[in-house]
Write a protein that holds these residues in place. Structure first.
Motif, PDB file in Angstrom:
ATOM      1  N   ALA A 183       0.830  -1.209   0.000  1.00 28.28           N
ATOM      2  CA  ALA A 183       0.000   0.000   0.000  1.00 28.28           C
ATOM      3  C   ALA A 183       0.859   1.251   0.000  1.00 28.28           C
ATOM      4  O   ALA A 183       0.577   2.226  -0.712  1.00 28.28           O
ATOM      5  N   TRP A 184       1.937   1.229   0.782  1.00 28.24           N
ATOM      6  CA  TRP A 184       2.842   2.386   0.858  1.00 28.24           C
ATOM      7  C   TRP A 184       3.499   2.660  -0.491  1.00 28.24           C
ATOM      8  O   TRP A 184       3.663   3.817  -0.892  1.00 28.24           O
ATOM      9  N   CYS A 185       3.873   1.603  -1.208  1.00 30.35           N
ATOM     10  CA  CYS A 185       4.576   1.766  -2.484  1.00 30.35           C
ATOM     11  C   CYS A 185       3.630   2.034  -3.644  1.00 30.35           C
ATOM     12  O   CYS A 185       3.967   2.799  -4.564  1.00 30.35           O
ATOM     13  N   LEU A 186       2.463   1.402  -3.636  1.00 25.88           N
ATOM     14  CA  LEU A 186       1.573   1.475  -4.788  1.00 25.88           C
ATOM     15  C   LEU A 186       0.560   2.612  -4.714  1.00 25.88           C
ATOM     16  O   LEU A 186      -0.032   2.966  -5.734  1.00 25.88           O
ATOM     17  N   LEU A 187       0.358   3.178  -3.530  1.00 26.14           N
ATOM     18  CA  LEU A 187      -0.610   4.265  -3.413  1.00 26.14           C
ATOM     19  C   LEU A 187      -0.235   5.467  -4.288  1.00 26.14           C
ATOM     20  O   LEU A 187      -1.090   6.011  -4.996  1.00 26.14           O
ATOM     21  N   PRO A 188       1.033   5.921  -4.294  1.00 29.78           N
ATOM     22  CA  PRO A 188       1.376   7.033  -5.205  1.00 29.78           C
ATOM     23  C   PRO A 188       1.167   6.683  -6.671  1.00 29.78           C
ATOM     24  O   PRO A 188       0.772   7.544  -7.468  1.00 29.78           O
ATOM     25  N   VAL A 189       1.424   5.410  -7.031  1.00 29.04           N
ATOM     26  CA  VAL A 189       1.223   4.987  -8.416  1.00 29.04           C
ATOM     27  C   VAL A 189      -0.252   5.041  -8.771  1.00 29.04           C
ATOM     28  O   VAL A 189      -0.633   5.555  -9.838  1.00 29.04           O
ATOM     29  N   ALA A 190      -1.102   4.495  -7.892  1.00 31.70           N
ATOM     30  CA  ALA A 190      -2.541   4.539  -8.146  1.00 31.70           C
ATOM     31  C   ALA A 190      -3.041   5.975  -8.195  1.00 31.70           C
ATOM     32  O   ALA A 190      -3.915   6.321  -9.010  1.00 31.70           O
ATOM     33  N   TRP A 191      -2.476   6.834  -7.362  1.00 31.70           N
ATOM     34  CA  TRP A 191      -2.897   8.238  -7.322  1.00 31.70           C
ATOM     35  C   TRP A 191      -2.582   8.943  -8.639  1.00 31.70           C
ATOM     36  O   TRP A 191      -3.417   9.659  -9.194  1.00 31.70           O
ATOM     37  N   ILE A 192      -1.380   8.735  -9.157  1.00 27.15           N
ATOM     38  CA  ILE A 192      -0.997   9.430 -10.383  1.00 27.15           C
ATOM     39  C   ILE A 192      -1.741   8.855 -11.586  1.00 27.15           C
ATOM     40  O   ILE A 192      -2.064   9.581 -12.535  1.00 27.15           O
ATOM     41  N   ILE A 193      -2.049   7.559 -11.568  1.00 28.80           N
ATOM     42  CA  ILE A 193      -2.862   6.985 -12.653  1.00 28.80           C
ATOM     43  C   ILE A 193      -4.255   7.577 -12.618  1.00 28.80           C
ATOM     44  O   ILE A 193      -4.832   7.927 -13.656  1.00 28.80           O
TER      45      ILE A 193
ATOM     46  N   ARG B 145      16.907  17.184 -24.931  1.00 30.55           N
ATOM     47  CA  ARG B 145      16.208  17.213 -23.645  1.00 30.55           C
ATOM     48  C   ARG B 145      15.478  15.891 -23.396  1.00 30.55           C
ATOM     49  O   ARG B 145      14.640  15.476 -24.179  1.00 30.55           O
ATOM     50  N   PRO B 146      15.770  15.193 -22.282  1.00 31.20           N
ATOM     51  CA  PRO B 146      15.118  13.912 -21.983  1.00 31.20           C
ATOM     52  C   PRO B 146      13.742  14.111 -21.354  1.00 31.20           C
ATOM     53  O   PRO B 146      13.307  15.229 -21.086  1.00 31.20           O
ATOM     54  N   ILE B 147      13.083  12.997 -21.083  1.00 34.74           N
ATOM     55  CA  ILE B 147      11.703  13.041 -20.606  1.00 34.74           C
ATOM     56  C   ILE B 147      11.553  13.777 -19.273  1.00 34.74           C
ATOM     57  O   ILE B 147      10.689  14.650 -19.152  1.00 34.74           O
ATOM     58  N   PRO B 148      12.328  13.461 -18.222  1.00 35.81           N
ATOM     59  CA  PRO B 148      12.116  14.166 -16.944  1.00 35.81           C
ATOM     60  C   PRO B 148      12.221  15.676 -17.077  1.00 35.81           C
ATOM     61  O   PRO B 148      11.464  16.422 -16.451  1.00 35.81           O
TER      62      PRO B 148
ATOM     63  N   ALA C 198      -0.414  12.120 -16.958  1.00 35.89           N
ATOM     64  CA  ALA C 198      -0.459  11.224 -18.114  1.00 35.89           C
ATOM     65  C   ALA C 198       0.925  11.050 -18.729  1.00 35.89           C
ATOM     66  O   ALA C 198       1.332   9.934 -19.088  1.00 35.89           O
ATOM     67  N   ALA C 199       1.670  12.150 -18.850  1.00 32.26           N
ATOM     68  CA  ALA C 199       3.028  12.062 -19.383  1.00 32.26           C
ATOM     69  C   ALA C 199       3.926  11.240 -18.466  1.00 32.26           C
ATOM     70  O   ALA C 199       4.772  10.459 -18.937  1.00 32.26           O
ATOM     71  N   ALA C 200       3.764  11.389 -17.154  1.00 34.55           N
ATOM     72  CA  ALA C 200       4.564  10.613 -16.204  1.00 34.55           C
ATOM     73  C   ALA C 200       4.250   9.126 -16.315  1.00 34.55           C
ATOM     74  O   ALA C 200       5.152   8.284 -16.227  1.00 34.55           O
ATOM     75  N   VAL C 201       2.976   8.792 -16.515  1.00 36.24           N
ATOM     76  CA  VAL C 201       2.599   7.385 -16.682  1.00 36.24           C
ATOM     77  C   VAL C 201       3.223   6.812 -17.948  1.00 36.24           C
ATOM     78  O   VAL C 201       3.767   5.698 -17.951  1.00 36.24           O
ATOM     79  N   VAL C 202       3.163   7.561 -19.037  1.00 39.32           N
ATOM     80  CA  VAL C 202       3.767   7.101 -20.295  1.00 39.32           C
ATOM     81  C   VAL C 202       5.275   6.906 -20.132  1.00 39.32           C
ATOM     82  O   VAL C 202       5.852   5.932 -20.626  1.00 39.32           O
TER      83      VAL C 202
END
Length: 277
Positions: free
Chosen positions: A16-26, A222-225, A246-250
């Protein structure tokens, strides 16, 4: 029983600690800017997922972002290839040869790996502009190699030390040259370490922001970040959070795919050289 329950609770907490930010940004990537502004509490926007897919269409239709993807892929692959080749040769020499100052070389490699990146940006900026490689692929590849080589050398030298010296000698007795024995016997046996060094180098180059934003000025390199920081909307004080998400997910998808496909080799490479014998 208590230990199993505690283990399950601990694993769930870590997930939950690791995946919550991922779920949030998605979730944020599927929302419209209006939903973000009004604070829509749902996982998906009230307008439905089709409205949120417009964010991904906008990102993939953005020429600057596509250039950034091309730059990140090219720079990361070249830096990874060169770093792994040089680190393999250097690590083999450190593990197999006895020469004066070997410990000093390893110590300096570790010091370089721990050196703060921010302190080098200013000097590199002036040097790269003076010699003409500012805002170019080599201007990013060189710093990436400089910071990933020490870690790659340390990782690979541990693998080379564990390979029995007799195997290389047996290959030479059978008629192989030193280079053939190294290429056909030693390198395949150290493949987990080589793969680990390649993955770590690629991740560093792909995720870097400091060098990418400081040593580039156009879309030429210029790279993605760094490109994500130039995602602005009509209002400079109200950043398009949904487009950025969306760009961060891609940008994260290639890393996730690599980890899922090669997770066993990554784990094997990180642990094989850790225990001797």
């Amino acid at each position: 029983m208590k230990q199993k329950v505690g283990l399950v609770v601990g694993v769930l907490f870590v997930l939950a600690w690791c995946l919550l930010p991922v779920a949030w940004i998605i979730s944020l990537s599927f929302k419209t800017q209006e939903s973000v502004t009004v604070g829509n509490p749902g996982f998906f926007p009230a307008e439905g997922t089709n409205a949120g897919l417009d964010n991904y269409r906008s990102v993939l239709d953005n020429g600057q972002f596509l250039d950034a993807i091309r730059n990140s892929i090219g720079i990361s692959l070249i830096a990874t290839f060169l770093s792994v080749v040089i680190a393999t040769l250097a690590a083999y020499a450190i593990a197999r040869l006895e020469f004066q100052g070997k410990k000093f070389v390893l110590t300096m490699a570790l010091v370089i790996a721990m050196f703060p990146v921010v302190s080098l940006v200013g000097p590199l900026f002036d040097m790269w502009r003076a010699i003409g490689i500012y805002d170019t692929w080599p201007g990013l590849i060189i710093p990436y190699m400089s910071f990933t080589l020490p870690l790659a050398i340390w990782t690979l030298s541990a693998f080379f030390r564990e390979i029995p010296w007799e195997m290389e000698q047996a290959a030479q007795v059978d008629g192989a040259t030193s280079w053939q024995a190294f290429r056909r016997v030693i390198v395949p046996l150290a493949a987990p370490g080589v793969f680990t060094a390649a993955i770590l180098t690629f991740f560093f180059a792909w995720n870097d922001f400091v060098f990418g934003i400081s040593l580039t000025s156009t879309e030429a390199a210029r790279p993605i970040p760094a490109a994500l920081s130039f995602f602005v909307g009509a209002d400079p004080f109200n950043r398009p959070a949904s487009l950025l998400a969306a760009a961060a997910v891609v940008a994260t998808i290639p890393i996730v795919v690599i980890v899922l496909i090669f997770q066993r080799k990554i784990v094997a490479g990180l642990t094989s050289g850790a225990v001797k014998g």
